[in-house]
Motif scaffolding. Structure first.
Motif, mmCIF file in Angstrom:
data_model
loop_
_atom_site.group_PDB
_atom_site.id
_atom_site.type_symbol
_atom_site.label_atom_id
_atom_site.label_comp_id
_atom_site.label_asym_id
_atom_site.label_seq_id
_atom_site.Cartn_x
_atom_site.Cartn_y
_atom_site.Cartn_z
ATOM 1 N N GLY A 135 1.073 -1.227 -0.017
ATOM 2 C CA GLY A 135 0.053 -0.201 0.335
ATOM 3 C C GLY A 135 0.497 1.267 0.004
ATOM 4 O O GLY A 135 0.230 2.284 0.435
ATOM 5 N N GLY A 136 2.094 1.266 -0.809
ATOM 6 C CA GLY A 136 2.682 2.102 -0.717
ATOM 7 C C GLY A 136 4.151 2.735 0.860
ATOM 8 O O GLY A 136 4.227 3.514 0.680
ATOM 9 N N ALA A 137 3.488 1.623 1.824
ATOM 10 C CA ALA A 137 4.710 1.958 2.944
ATOM 11 C C ALA A 137 5.375 0.859 2.928
ATOM 12 O O ALA A 137 6.373 0.817 4.135
ATOM 13 N N GLY A 138 5.717 0.313 1.992
ATOM 14 C CA GLY A 138 6.735 -0.290 2.196
ATOM 15 C C GLY A 138 8.000 0.274 1.415
ATOM 16 O O GLY A 138 8.361 1.414 0.235
ATOM 17 N N GLY A 139 9.750 0.209 1.257
ATOM 18 C CA GLY A 139 10.318 -0.166 0.779
ATOM 19 C C GLY A 139 11.256 1.082 1.560
ATOM 20 O O GLY A 139 11.234 1.476 2.615
ATOM 21 N N LYS A 140 12.792 1.143 0.875
ATOM 22 C CA LYS A 140 13.723 1.771 1.789
ATOM 23 C C LYS A 140 13.103 3.189 1.501
ATOM 24 O O LYS A 140 13.221 3.983 0.810
ATOM 25 N N GLY A 141 13.523 4.442 2.957
ATOM 26 C CA GLY A 141 13.748 5.364 2.953
ATOM 27 C C GLY A 141 12.138 5.586 3.348
ATOM 28 O O GLY A 141 11.473 7.150 2.978
ATOM 29 N N VAL A 142 10.876 4.633 3.454
ATOM 30 C CA VAL A 142 9.301 5.245 3.638
ATOM 31 C C VAL A 142 9.033 5.389 4.898
ATOM 32 O O VAL A 142 9.658 3.691 5.494
ATOM 33 N N TRP A 143 8.494 6.229 5.233
ATOM 34 C CA TRP A 143 8.099 6.444 6.582
ATOM 35 C C TRP A 143 6.301 6.113 7.033
ATOM 36 O O TRP A 143 5.834 6.146 8.240
ATOM 37 N N GLY A 144 5.503 5.167 5.728
ATOM 38 C CA GLY A 144 4.682 4.906 5.774
ATOM 39 C C GLY A 144 3.778 5.617 4.993
ATOM 40 O O GLY A 144 3.659 6.170 4.305
ATOM 41 N N ARG A 145 2.224 4.753 5.007
ATOM 42 C CA ARG A 145 1.496 5.095 3.790
ATOM 43 C C ARG A 145 1.339 6.613 4.251
ATOM 44 O O ARG A 145 0.681 6.948 4.968
ATOM 45 N N SER A 146 0.492 7.110 3.494
ATOM 46 C CA SER A 146 -0.111 8.368 2.857
ATOM 47 C C SER A 146 -0.846 8.708 3.964
ATOM 48 O O SER A 146 -2.205 7.945 4.107
ATOM 49 N N GLY A 147 -1.301 9.605 4.677
ATOM 50 C CA GLY A 147 -2.324 10.151 5.617
ATOM 51 C C GLY A 147 -2.252 8.810 7.069
ATOM 52 O O GLY A 147 -3.343 9.743 7.662
ATOM 53 N N GLU A 148 -1.724 8.512 7.019
ATOM 54 C CA GLU A 148 -0.780 7.093 8.472
ATOM 55 C C GLU A 148 -0.731 8.073 9.686
ATOM 56 O O GLU A 148 0.823 9.296 8.981
ATOM 57 N N VAL A 149 -1.643 8.028 10.899
ATOM 58 C CA VAL A 149 -1.266 9.059 11.891
ATOM 59 C C VAL A 149 -0.207 7.773 12.994
ATOM 60 O O VAL A 149 -1.128 6.648 13.629
ATOM 61 N N TYR A 150 0.258 7.955 13.531
ATOM 62 C CA TYR A 150 0.877 7.677 14.618
ATOM 63 C C TYR A 150 1.032 8.011 15.818
ATOM 64 O O TYR A 150 0.891 9.296 16.662
ATOM 65 N N GLY A 151 0.820 6.874 16.617
ATOM 66 C CA GLY A 151 -0.403 7.551 17.796
ATOM 67 C C GLY A 151 2.130 7.969 18.940
ATOM 68 O O GLY A 151 2.456 7.584 18.460
ATOM 69 N N PRO A 152 1.119 7.727 20.319
ATOM 70 C CA PRO A 152 2.639 7.939 20.893
ATOM 71 C C PRO A 152 2.902 6.980 20.969
ATOM 72 O O PRO A 152 3.150 6.061 21.247
ATOM 73 N N ASP A 153 4.453 6.867 21.459
ATOM 74 C CA ASP A 153 5.365 5.495 21.518
ATOM 75 C C ASP A 153 4.985 5.474 22.616
ATOM 76 O O ASP A 153 5.358 5.897 23.643
ATOM 77 N N LYS A 154 5.497 4.043 23.084
ATOM 78 C CA LYS A 154 4.990 3.598 24.208
ATOM 79 C C LYS A 154 6.615 3.143 25.144
ATOM 80 O O LYS A 154 8.006 2.852 24.420
ATOM 81 N N VAL A 155 6.865 3.505 26.144
ATOM 82 C CA VAL A 155 7.699 2.876 26.692
ATOM 83 C C VAL A 155 8.309 1.732 27.135
ATOM 84 O O VAL A 155 7.034 0.928 27.527
ATOM 85 N N ASP A 156 9.028 1.232 26.894
ATOM 86 C CA ASP A 156 9.643 -0.121 27.123
ATOM 87 C C ASP A 156 10.385 -0.172 28.517
ATOM 88 O O ASP A 156 11.494 0.469 28.498
ATOM 89 N N GLU A 157 9.657 -0.649 29.361
ATOM 90 C CA GLU A 157 9.854 -0.959 30.158
ATOM 91 C C GLU A 157 11.134 -1.910 30.745
ATOM 92 O O GLU A 157 12.575 -1.910 31.091
ATOM 93 N N LYS A 158 11.457 -2.488 29.408
ATOM 94 C CA LYS A 158 12.862 -3.818 29.459
ATOM 95 C C LYS A 158 13.856 -3.016 28.526
ATOM 96 O O LYS A 158 15.182 -3.239 29.114
ATOM 97 N N ASP A 159 13.741 -1.964 28.730
ATOM 98 C CA ASP A 159 15.028 -0.804 27.751
ATOM 99 C C ASP A 159 15.557 -0.556 29.099
ATOM 100 O O ASP A 159 15.221 0.010 30.029
ATOM 101 N N PRO A 160 17.354 -0.746 28.736
ATOM 102 C CA PRO A 160 17.859 -0.685 29.831
ATOM 103 C C PRO A 160 18.324 0.714 30.363
ATOM 104 O O PRO A 160 19.010 1.535 31.258
ATOM 105 N N ASN A 161 18.061 1.683 29.236
ATOM 106 C CA ASN A 161 18.123 3.168 29.647
ATOM 107 C C ASN A 161 17.015 3.107 30.073
ATOM 108 O O ASN A 161 16.191 4.877 29.967
ATOM 109 N N TYR A 162 15.749 2.764 29.986
ATOM 110 C CA TYR A 162 14.402 3.386 31.163
ATOM 111 C C TYR A 162 14.142 3.972 32.873
ATOM 112 O O TYR A 162 15.571 3.082 33.508
ATOM 113 N N ASP A 163 14.580 4.690 32.891
ATOM 114 C CA ASP A 163 14.023 5.839 34.380
ATOM 115 C C ASP A 163 12.647 5.666 34.872
ATOM 116 O O ASP A 163 12.106 6.658 33.826
#
Length: 481
Positions: free
Chosen positions: A128-156
């Motif tokens: 649907g246009g979301a694939g390929g190198k340098g592509v950030w996703g299909r047009s019109g797609e809205v990303y939600g807030p990133d979820k914090v990974d509690e398993k991340d070693p840099n998590y505080d």
């Protein structure tokens, strides 16, 4: 069969066999040459038996057609590998038929092609246009807030409740002058106090907040009277939303302390500062007891002079003096009738005193260089309505002085004289000798260098009536304007 007939038959058969061998040799030589060009050569061992994998079991015409078809196939395979968009094909008789030419494709363009290479589907982009190198996703797609990974070693965990805000560092003394001075100078041009308040609110003034009035007053001392009036309005509008009454009092205290330095650049600084203090008390920026708080505690003569000036103005205001208009109004903001009235008063005062320098200063303080043609007009009208030579000579001398000092430009003088030329007919109703006086004044103005020849020649003249006794044939000459 007789011996003669047998020998004749053998000869004919031999001749036919030789002819057939000769024809086959020519065909095989052509096939050998064509195969040598396209495939790097064919061994002599297989020349007599096969051509391009096909056994020579047909007649010479069949062999010739097979050779042409093989040659066309080799050329088509070679061209298709190099340019797949040409669309070559073979006709029924083995001839190569070139189809519609399309744009050649390269391996690089195929890599950049995001369409499916399987030959299936509707030819849409993959994913649907979301694939390929340098592509950030299909047009019109809205990303939600990133979820914090509690398993991340840099998590505080302590950063979960952090609130980030933009912090503006407070201004020091050097940055304060560089930042606020352009704001005040720009305010002198547009006169919008709301814009100044918004710009100051965006700054973190900190302890330098009380320095704003003193900086504005010090800049206004070196400016025009209209700029001082704008400064008084600015202080009145800033008191409350941006500045407090304590900031105002501490700022004027600083101005009084710096008077010895301000006098070096502005000799009349004590009188001007006294007027600022009186105006601030009248606008309720300063308390009425502000001046009384300095009684008996002043050692500087400049500070004492400023406070005395403020006290006198406040006492005069009780008698009817309007302190809110002590600086006057800028020339562009005054009504036209008020300007005309002030110009007439200026001319009358000059006729009584004869001080041309004072008249020049008063005209410059009006700050209406675009309206100086009205001054020229009123001066000439005063000459036309006067009954003596004193006004004639003094007005001519004043116009000459203003022209030489370039206070009144040539264009404004020309417009003033042209207005007189247009209105002389109406002026002549009230002043019968207006034409005669105007001609004399225009000639004297040209002699003094106030006007040029062209403007002098435009002066209207009133011709006198001529009668029959003067030999004009009984024709009476009408008035010419």
């Amino acid at each position: 069969m007789s011996q003669f007939s047998l020998s004749l038959y053998l000869c004919i058969a031999n001749v036919v066999d030789v002819q057939r061998r000769k024809t086959w040799a020519e065909d095989l030589s052509d096939s050998f040459l064509s195969g040598d060009e396209d495939n790097g050569g064919i061994s002599n061992k297989n020349i007599n038996n096969e051509i391009n994998g096909n056994w020579l079991l047909t007649s010479s015409n069949s062999i010739h057609e097979a050779r042409l078809k093989a040659k066309a196939k080799r050329r088509l395979r070679k061209n298709s590998s190099r340019d797949s968009g040409r669309g070559d094909s073979l006709s029924d008789n083995g001839d190569s038929v070139r189809g519609t030419i399309t744009a050649p494709t390269s391996p690089k363009s195929k890599l950049l092609d995001r369409k499916s290479r399987l030959g299936k589907g509707r030819g849409l982009p993959k994913k649907g246009g979301a694939g390929g190198k340098g592509v950030w996703g299909r047009s019109g797609e809205v990303y939600g807030p990133d979820k914090v990974d509690e398993k991340d070693p840099n998590y505080d965990e302590a950063q979960e409740n952090c609130v980030y805000e933009t912090v503006v560092p407070p201004l020091d003394e050097r940055d304060f002058e560089k930042t606020v001075t352009p704001i005040v100078q720009e305010y002198f041009e547009h006169g919008d106090t709301n814009e100044v308040a918004e710009l100051l609110a965006e700054l973190n003034l900190g302890p330098m907040q009380s320095e704003v009035p003193s900086l504005a007053v010090s800049l206004a001392l070196e400016a025009k009277a209209s700029h001082r009036e704008l400064t008084s309005r600015l202080l009145a509008d800033l008191c409350g939303p941006v500045l407090t009454h304590n900031d105002m009092e501490s700022s004027f205290d600083k101005v009084l302390r710096e008077l010895p330095d301000l006098v070096l650049d502005t000799p009349g600084a004590p009188q001007l500062v006294g007027q600022f203090i009186a105006r601030a008390v009248s606008d309720q920026i300063l308390s009425k007891s502000y001046i009384d708080g300095y009684k008996g505690r002043v050692d500087c003569e400049y500070t004492r002079s400023a406070l005395d000036r403020a006290a006198v103005l406040l006492k005069m205001s009780m008698g009817g003096l309007r302190i809110d208009n002590q600086w006057g109004t800028g020339g562009g903001q005054r009504p036209v009738m008020q300007l005309i009235k002030e110009m007439n008063l200026l001319l009358k005062e000059y006729i009584l005193s004869g001080d041309s320098k004072e008249a020049e200063r008063c005209l410059r303080d009006l700050e209406v260089p675009h309206f100086h043609h009205e001054f020229v007009y009123e001066a000439i009208v005063m000459v036309l309505e006067s009954k003596g030579e004193k006004t004639f000579k003094m007005v001519l001398q004043l116009l000459k002085s203003l022209s030489e000092s370039s206070i009144i430009t040539i264009d404004q003088i020309r417009r003033g004289y042209e207005r007189i030329y247009m209105d002389i007919a109406e002026i002549n109703i009230d002043v019968p000798r207006a034409y005669f006086i105007l001609e004399q004044f225009v000639d004297k103005s040209f002699s003094a260098g106030v006007i040029n020849v062209k403007l002098r020649d435009l002066c209207p003249c009133r011709g006198r009536k001529r009668f029959i006794s003067e030999g004009d044939g009984g024709v009476v000459k009408l008035e010419s304007y």
